[in-house]
Write a protein that holds these residues in place. Structure first.
Motif, PDB file in Angstrom:
ATOM      1  N   VAL A   1       0.838  -1.200   0.000  1.00  0.00           N
ATOM      2  CA  VAL A   1       0.000   0.000   0.000  1.00  0.00           C
ATOM      3  C   VAL A   1       0.872   1.250   0.000  1.00  0.00           C
ATOM      4  CG1 VAL A   1      -1.636   1.345   1.381  1.00  0.00           C
ATOM      5  CG2 VAL A   1      -2.019  -1.103   1.031  1.00  0.00           C
ATOM      6  N   ARG A   2       1.873   1.281   0.871  1.00  0.00           N
ATOM      7  CA  ARG A   2       2.755   2.454   0.955  1.00  0.00           C
ATOM      8  C   ARG A   2       3.527   2.674  -0.339  1.00  0.00           C
ATOM      9  NH1 ARG A   2       4.031   0.400   6.628  1.00  0.00           N
ATOM     10  NH2 ARG A   2       2.554   1.566   7.891  1.00  0.00           N
ATOM     11  N   ALA A   3       3.949   1.588  -0.996  1.00  0.00           N
ATOM     12  CA  ALA A   3       4.756   1.698  -2.209  1.00  0.00           C
ATOM     13  C   ALA A   3       3.927   1.934  -3.471  1.00  0.00           C
ATOM     14  CB  ALA A   3       5.600   0.433  -2.382  1.00  0.00           C
ATOM     15  N   SER A   4       2.743   1.347  -3.541  1.00  0.00           N
ATOM     16  CA  SER A   4       1.983   1.359  -4.792  1.00  0.00           C
ATOM     17  C   SER A   4       0.762   2.261  -4.805  1.00  0.00           C
ATOM     18  CB  SER A   4       1.542  -0.069  -5.129  1.00  0.00           C
ATOM     19  OG  SER A   4       2.665  -0.911  -5.241  1.00  0.00           O
ATOM     20  N   LEU A   5       0.285   2.679  -3.646  1.00  0.00           N
ATOM     21  CA  LEU A   5      -0.916   3.510  -3.593  1.00  0.00           C
ATOM     22  C   LEU A   5      -0.644   4.855  -2.932  1.00  0.00           C
ATOM     23  CD1 LEU A   5      -3.502   0.771  -2.539  1.00  0.00           C
ATOM     24  CD2 LEU A   5      -2.886   1.495  -4.833  1.00  0.00           C
ATOM     25  N   PHE A   6       0.633   5.241  -2.891  1.00  0.00           N
ATOM     26  CA  PHE A   6       1.027   6.479  -2.205  1.00  0.00           C
ATOM     27  C   PHE A   6       0.343   7.711  -2.762  1.00  0.00           C
ATOM     28  CE2 PHE A   6       4.019   5.793  -5.612  1.00  0.00           C
ATOM     29  CZ  PHE A   6       4.129   7.048  -6.200  1.00  0.00           C
ATOM     30  N   ASP A   7       0.062   7.719  -4.064  1.00  0.00           N
ATOM     31  CA  ASP A   7      -0.545   8.892  -4.705  1.00  0.00           C
ATOM     32  C   ASP A   7      -2.001   9.105  -4.288  1.00  0.00           C
ATOM     33  OD1 ASP A   7      -0.989   6.460  -6.225  1.00  0.00           O
ATOM     34  OD2 ASP A   7      -1.911   7.725  -7.749  1.00  0.00           O
ATOM     35  N   LEU A   8      -2.603   8.111  -3.633  1.00  0.00           N
ATOM     36  CA  LEU A   8      -3.983   8.257  -3.176  1.00  0.00           C
ATOM     37  C   LEU A   8      -4.053   8.880  -1.782  1.00  0.00           C
ATOM     38  CD1 LEU A   8      -5.491   4.898  -4.443  1.00  0.00           C
ATOM     39  CD2 LEU A   8      -5.739   7.169  -5.445  1.00  0.00           C
ATOM     40  N   ASN A   9      -2.884   9.169  -1.199  1.00  0.00           N
ATOM     41  CA  ASN A   9      -2.812   9.828   0.106  1.00  0.00           C
ATOM     42  C   ASN A   9      -3.666   9.109   1.155  1.00  0.00           C
ATOM     43  OD1 ASN A   9      -1.160  11.854  -1.009  1.00  0.00           O
ATOM     44  ND2 ASN A   9      -2.982  12.915  -1.758  1.00  0.00           N
TER      45      ASN A   9
END
Length: 98
Positions: A71-79
């Motif tokens: 989640v931290r690596a791949s969905l970071f842009d979703l804040n």
């Protein structure tokens, strides 16, 4: 059984997060020992909840660490921010007979 519940409260798009996580998290979970099931729900107003169920605590903890890393690596842009995490032994399990 052991359950992890992760609640995110400021998700820009729960549907987008769920769609993007489905393959990545799905792969992690399918390869995890003791995995039983995974659910994501849209609680409205930017609230997203993910539920993982495992056979035992050790398996659940190991998988949760991998999922959070994804989640931290791949969905970071979703804040998504840091989730509220609730975990524990499942005390009651009722399933349909159908």
């Amino acid at each position: 059984m052991y359950m992890f519940v992760r609640k995110y409260t400021k998700v820009r798009s729960v549907a987008d997060a769920a769609r993007r996580a489905k393959s990545g998290i799905g792969q992690i979970l399918r390869e995890s020992h003791g995995f039983r099931s995974y659910y994501v729900l849209d609680g409205g107003e930017g609230v997203g909840v993910a539920v993982m169920i495992f056979e035992d605590r050790e398996s659940a903890n190991a998988a949760n660490d991998k999922v959070l890393e994804f989640v931290r690596a791949s969905l970071f842009d979703l804040n998504l921010g840091d989730p509220e995490i609730i975990a524990g032994e499942v005390l009651v399990n009722i399933e349909s007979d159908a």
